[in-house]
Enzyme design. Structure first.
Site, mmCIF file in Angstrom:
data_model
loop_
_atom_site.group_PDB
_atom_site.id
_atom_site.type_symbol
_atom_site.label_atom_id
_atom_site.label_comp_id
_atom_site.label_asym_id
_atom_site.label_seq_id
_atom_site.Cartn_x
_atom_site.Cartn_y
_atom_site.Cartn_z
ATOM 1 N N VAL A 168 31.775 37.941 46.884
ATOM 2 C CA VAL A 168 32.107 36.613 47.310
ATOM 3 C C VAL A 168 31.647 36.200 48.771
ATOM 4 C CG1 VAL A 168 34.293 37.056 48.124
ATOM 5 C CG2 VAL A 168 33.863 34.774 47.301
ATOM 6 N N LYS A 169 31.393 37.337 49.604
ATOM 7 C CA LYS A 169 31.011 36.990 50.762
ATOM 8 C C LYS A 169 29.692 36.624 51.092
ATOM 9 C CE LYS A 169 29.743 41.686 52.495
ATOM 10 N NZ LYS A 169 30.076 42.566 51.435
ATOM 11 N N GLY A 170 28.683 37.080 49.960
ATOM 12 C CA GLY A 170 27.304 36.345 50.180
ATOM 13 C C GLY A 170 26.550 37.013 51.176
#
Ligand code: B12
Length: 290
Positions: A168-170
């Site tokens: 999710v942090k990408g």
């Protein structure tokens, strides 16, 4: 071309050395402005490297030779550069690395031209969608979550790249695929064997398998990718096989057919590009795959 038109047949240039499969050629036509390729008489767009002045052909290369640092080693570095078509070649840095190895940086002039119209690259051939659009298309047209399984295979433990795409942090301010509500992401992490990957893909009913390969020593990334694609081909019939995607900083994006994968992503890939490709390949433009 160095502000003026110029014959580029200096020392060291031999037929076929210019990367265009023909002798380096006179770049006649209008003069180029800084940052703009020269347009030759045949309408060709050609460029040469820029070092100190536009189109002066100056490049810098670095390499290590398996020799202790001395005058002969420096001469060897210059000779190598000359044979690479760099002439004149200036040694700008030489540093002993460990017993019997020296690292060099050489700066010099090449006489080769690049014809921009003959450069072959894989361009993005699908629209770039935002997360909302990706979710909406998957929900409306697939009517279930799109399952993605990712891993670093073989002995490769470089997970930062696959995490940048999946977690999710990408990366660079863009969220990874876990952020997309309609995507179900299974990230297996590092050093996953091919049988484990195939098993996980079956278990998760993967629509797409995303593999990262960063280590390229002895072409490990190519061997591992071939092994992976062959295993999926053997385990699952065409039509049941997930989309096979491989990524890493040193892949040649043109090698999909040779490696038996559907798509290759290189340096600087963003999660948005990957999500958009998944939608394109699996939902909006399903085509027969390799
Ligand atoms: C961090 C790092 C490590 C960390 C890894 C930690 C981790 N959890 O990942 C540690 C310290 C463990 C490590 C170990 C080793 N490393 Co290392 N490492 C690096 C380093 C410095 C950065 C790599 C990185 O994180 N890049 C940032 C990410 C975001 O970029 P990326 O991987 O390119 O990913 C992007 C794209 O390529 C693409 N992408 C990547 N994968 C995928 C997958 C898919 C599906 C898609 C769509 C896209 C995609 O999208 C990403 C985002 O844009 C590089 C040097 C460098 N500057 O690159 C060396 C480097 C990769 N390592 C190297 C080496 C040699 C090793 C070791 C063998 C060293 C040793 N002798 O022990 C070991 C091998 C360990 C192993 N078993 O794999 C070499 C590889 C050389 C080669 N030709 O193969 C490098 C290049 C350093 C060097 N110049 O020598 N390393």
């Amino acid at each position: 071309m160095s502000e003026r038109t110029e014959r580029s047949e200096g020392r060291g240039s031999r037929p076929g050395q210019d990367g265009m499969g023909e002798r380096t050629e006179r770049s006649e036509g209008r003069e180029s402005r800084p940052g703009e390729p020269a347009v030759g008489s045949g309408g060709k767009r050609v460029v040469r490297p820029y070092g100190d002045t536009t189109g002066d052909g100056m490049v810098q290369v670095s390499f290590t030779l398996p020799v202790p640092h001395d005058k002969r080693a420096e001469g060897a570095a210059v000779q190598l550069a000359n044979r690479m078509g760099i002439d004149p070649a200036m040694l700008v840095h030489a540093k002993p690395m460990s017993d019997g190895f020296t690292f060099f940086v050489v700066y010099g002039r090449v006489n080769h031209l690049v014809d921009l119209d003959r450069v072959q690259v894989v361009e993005r051939d699908f629209p770039l969608l935002g997360a909302k659009e990706v979710n909406a298309v998957v929900k409306q047209r697939l009517r279930r979550k799109l399952s993605v399984v990712g891993a670093c295979i073989g002995t490769d433990a470089h997970t930062v790249g696959i995490d940048a795409i999946l977690n999710v942090k990408g990366i660079a301010g863009e969220k990874g695929l876990e952020y997309y509500r309609e995507l179900k992401v299974t990230n297996l992490g590092a050093q996953v064997s091919v049988p484990e990957l195939v098993e996980a893909a079956r278990r998760e009913r993967a629509d797409a398998v995303l593999v990262s390969q960063v280590v390229t020593q002895r072409d490990a990334h190519l061997h591992n990718t071939r092994e992976m694609s062959a295993a999926f081909r053997e385990a699952l019939p065409a039509g049941k096989r997930p989309l096979l995607i491989v990524g890493g900083p040193r892949f040649d994006e043109k090698m999909t057919a040779e490696l038996g994968v559907d798509r290759i992503f290189g340096r600087g890939t963003t999660p948005g590009e990957v999500a958009s490709y998944l939608v394109h390949a699996l939902v909006t433009d399903r085509k027969a795959r390799v």
